[in-house]
Enzyme design. Structure first.
Site, PDB file in Angstrom:
ATOM      1  N   GLY A   1      29.098  34.791  40.454  1.00 20.03           N
ATOM      2  CA  GLY A   1      28.963  35.401  41.570  1.00 20.03           C
ATOM      3  C   GLY A   1      30.013  36.290  42.153  1.00 20.03           C
TER       4      GLY A   1
ATOM      5  N   ASN B   1      26.075  33.062  53.293  1.00 16.91           N
ATOM      6  CA  ASN B   1      25.728  32.157  52.874  1.00 16.91           C
ATOM      7  C   ASN B   1      26.103  31.474  53.778  1.00 16.91           C
ATOM      8  OD1 ASN B   1      28.339  33.823  52.489  1.00 16.91           O
ATOM      9  ND2 ASN B   1      29.453  32.479  52.583  1.00 16.91           N
TER      10      ASN B   1
ATOM     11  N   GLN C   1      22.721  33.499  47.069  1.00 16.53           N
ATOM     12  CA  GLN C   1      22.365  32.558  47.789  1.00 16.53           C
ATOM     13  C   GLN C   1      20.634  32.591  48.344  1.00 16.53           C
ATOM     14  OE1 GLN C   1      24.118  30.265  49.959  1.00 16.53           O
ATOM     15  NE2 GLN C   1      26.361  30.469  48.964  1.00 16.53           N
TER      16      GLN C   1
ATOM     17  N   SER D   1      24.561  33.810  40.396  1.00 14.97           N
ATOM     18  CA  SER D   1      25.286  32.983  40.119  1.00 14.97           C
ATOM     19  C   SER D   1      24.285  31.538  40.319  1.00 14.97           C
ATOM     20  CB  SER D   1      26.438  32.510  41.648  1.00 14.97           C
ATOM     21  OG  SER D   1      26.733  31.571  41.214  1.00 14.97           O
TER      22      SER D   1
ATOM     23  N   HIS E   1      25.468  27.912  39.708  1.00 16.23           N
ATOM     24  CA  HIS E   1      25.660  26.997  40.391  1.00 16.23           C
ATOM     25  C   HIS E   1      25.521  26.362  41.644  1.00 16.23           C
ATOM     26  CE1 HIS E   1      28.966  27.462  42.958  1.00 16.23           C
ATOM     27  NE2 HIS E   1      29.210  29.035  42.571  1.00 16.23           N
TER      28      HIS E   1
ATOM     29  N   THR F   1      33.653  35.913  24.774  1.00 17.06           N
ATOM     30  CA  THR F   1      32.371  34.781  23.905  1.00 17.06           C
ATOM     31  C   THR F   1      32.104  34.430  25.173  1.00 17.06           C
ATOM     32  OG1 THR F   1      33.599  34.270  22.382  1.00 17.06           O
ATOM     33  CG2 THR F   1      31.916  32.915  22.606  1.00 17.06           C
TER      34      THR F   1
ATOM     35  N   CYS G   1      34.812  28.720  50.713  1.00 18.59           N
ATOM     36  CA  CYS G   1      36.491  29.365  50.013  1.00 18.59           C
ATOM     37  C   CYS G   1      37.075  29.595  51.609  1.00 18.59           C
ATOM     38  CB  CYS G   1      36.399  30.563  49.667  1.00 18.59           C
ATOM     39  SG  CYS G   1      35.134  31.386  49.960  1.00 18.59           S
TER      40      CYS G   1
HETATM   41  C1  LIG Z   1      27.058  35.091  49.061  1.00 16.79           C
HETATM   42  C2  LIG Z   1      27.587  34.338  48.216  1.00 16.79           C
HETATM   43  N1  LIG Z   1      28.326  35.534  46.719  1.00 16.79           N
HETATM   44  C3  LIG Z   1      29.015  35.182  46.628  1.00 16.79           C
HETATM   45  C4  LIG Z   1      29.267  33.846  45.466  1.00 16.79           C
HETATM   46  C5  LIG Z   1      30.534  33.627  44.524  1.00 16.79           C
HETATM   47  O1  LIG Z   1      30.084  32.965  43.638  1.00 16.79           O
HETATM   48  P1  LIG Z   1      30.758  31.820  42.452  1.00 16.79           P
HETATM   49  O2  LIG Z   1      30.836  31.107  42.980  1.00 16.79           O
HETATM   50  O3  LIG Z   1      29.503  31.728  41.260  1.00 16.79           O
HETATM   51  O4  LIG Z   1      32.189  33.204  42.063  1.00 16.79           O
HETATM   52  C6  LIG Z   1      29.239  32.465  46.795  1.00 16.79           C
HETATM   53  C7  LIG Z   1      29.399  31.586  46.690  1.00 16.79           C
HETATM   54  O5  LIG Z   1      30.008  30.814  47.410  1.00 16.79           O
HETATM   55  C8  LIG Z   1      28.313  33.326  47.800  1.00 16.79           C
HETATM   56  O6  LIG Z   1      27.590  32.202  49.001  1.00 16.79           O
END
Ligand SMILES: Cc1ncc(COP(=O)(O)O)c(C=O)c1O
Length: 381
Positions: A73, A153, A181, A201, A203, A239, A327
């Site tokens: 993401g 998020n 999200q 994303s 994960h 790659t 984060c």
């Molecule tokens: C709304 C949002 N955008 C972007 C990201 C970042 O994604 P990634 O962890 O795949 O870099 C997150 C993840 O915390 C997210 O919640």
């Protein structure tokens, strides 16, 4: 999650689904080839990547050639914001982002501002909603891009992207949405949403970490992101991570298959968690309530305590929660999302986010309610 604790941090990341792992394993072991190689092994890997691309495309109602794999993401957000073609910097291109975007968007916007762009943050309501008319009234003839997330998020609010995008399209302005999200619970269709760029994303969808995608509507004026060996149709070299792409594709399929059943079940458990905590804990506010919310999100502000102290108490009881964005969990300042919602500091400092997932059980919820009540009682004795 057994001895690993009660996992209530699914917005930070989701455990990889066993079906996803199973689909990935052959591409770690028996088919370890470079998808760009012309030999038979390479072609097997490449076919798997293209199959995955089709699955991701189907997930969002796009064509496969509009889907570009990235590392996640963060990268997709950076690409979307920093590579849109626009008027020369001397003519001050204009960017609109909502005030509650993820750091990947806000920091990218800050970088553009340092490079000479005019960047404006669109305010949100106290419930955490971006109003389409607040976007519309800020669009100028210089606006190159509007970026508003589909779901937040931290507090889980779902934004009216289709209406926001309609305002932008009327004025021929490109629209990006960060759907990282939202993907698990909100049906994604790039045409219904009316967006030109969309971030995903894996994960956050019970897929592997380190892979995501940027949807780029055909014909969108955007520059190549990564120079190199011309992977991803020359737009994003590097790659390709074949097992991760395969896992991402399967995770997208599973998300669609399970969405209708998972959403209401998760929401029911979340509602019980909210009810239990609101009953037992005084001076507690629910954040984002009154907006459309993701079913797994429960975000609270406890007055007069530090959210981090609550999290430590919960961790000691075996409950894994979060202060908001993973984060920013180590930063001491209050969340930009809560500030944008007008939350006073004495409440915002006590922010705790619990995000449920598909395996969260009623017993875990009851245990968590007790754990929160006793952590707060200890802190406020
Ligand atoms: C709304 C949002 N955008 C972007 C990201 C970042 O994604 P990634 O962890 O795949 O870099 C997150 C993840 O915390 C997210 O919640």
């Amino acid at each position: 999650m057994g001895r690993m604790g009660i996992y209530l941090d699914h917005a930070a990341t989701t455990p990889v689904d066993p079906e996803v792992i199973e689909a990935m394993l052959p591409y770690l072991a028996e088919v370890p080839y470079n998808a760009s190689a012309i030999h038979t092994g390479g072609r097997m890997a490449s076919e798997a990547v293209e199959e995955a691309r089709s699955r991701v495309a189907r997930f969002i109602g796009a064509d496969p050639d509009e889907v570009y794999f990235t590392s996640g993401g963060t990268e997709s957000d950076n690409w979307a914001l920093k590579s849109v073609r626009h008027v020369p910097v001397e003519q001050k291109p204009h960017l609109l982002v909502s005030a509650i975007e993820h750091a990947a968007v806000l920091e990218s916007a800050d970088t553009l501002a340092r490079a000479g762009w005019m960047v404006e943050r669109v305010p949100v309501t106290p419930e955490g909603r971006v109003e389409p008319d607040q976007v519309a009234l800020r669009i100028t003839s210089q606006t190159a891009l509007v970026s508003v997330m589909l779901a937040n998020n931290e507090v889980g609010t779902i934004q009216p992207i289709a209406d926001i995008a309609a305002e932008c399209r009327k004025r021929s302005v490109l629209v990006h949405t960060d759907a990282v999200q939202a993907g698990l619970y909100v049906r994604l269709d790039v045409d219904e949403l009316g967006v030109d760029l969309l971030t995903l994303s894996a994960h956050k969808l019970y897929g592997p970490k380190g892979i995501g995608a940027l949807y780029i509507r055909r014909g969108t004026a955007i520059r190549r992101w990564m120079d190199g060996g011309s992977h991803e149709r020359g737009m994003r070299s590097g790659t390709i991570n074949v097992p991760a792409a395969v896992g991402f594709g399967v995770a997208c399929d599973l998300a669609v298959k399970r969405r209708d059943e998972d959403g209401p079940r998760v929401a029911e458990r979340r509602d019980r968690l909210v009810e239990g905590i609101m009953d037992r804990v005084p001076e507690c506010r629910l954040t984002g309530w009154g907006s459309d919310l993701l079913p797994g999100h429960a975000h609270f502000c406890f007055r007069g305590v530090e959210g981090e102290s609550v999290l430590i108490g919960l961790d000691a009881a075996g409950v894994y929660a979060s202060g908001g964005a993973a984060c920013s969990s180590r930063s001491v300042s209050t969340s930009h999302v809560l500030r944008a919602m007008g939350m006073a500091d004495e409440w915002a400092r006590g922010a705790v986010r619990m995000t449920l997932g598909r395996s969260t059980t009623p017993d875990q919820i009851e245990y968590t309610i007790d754990a929160v009540a006793s952590a707060l009682a200890d802190l406020r004795f």
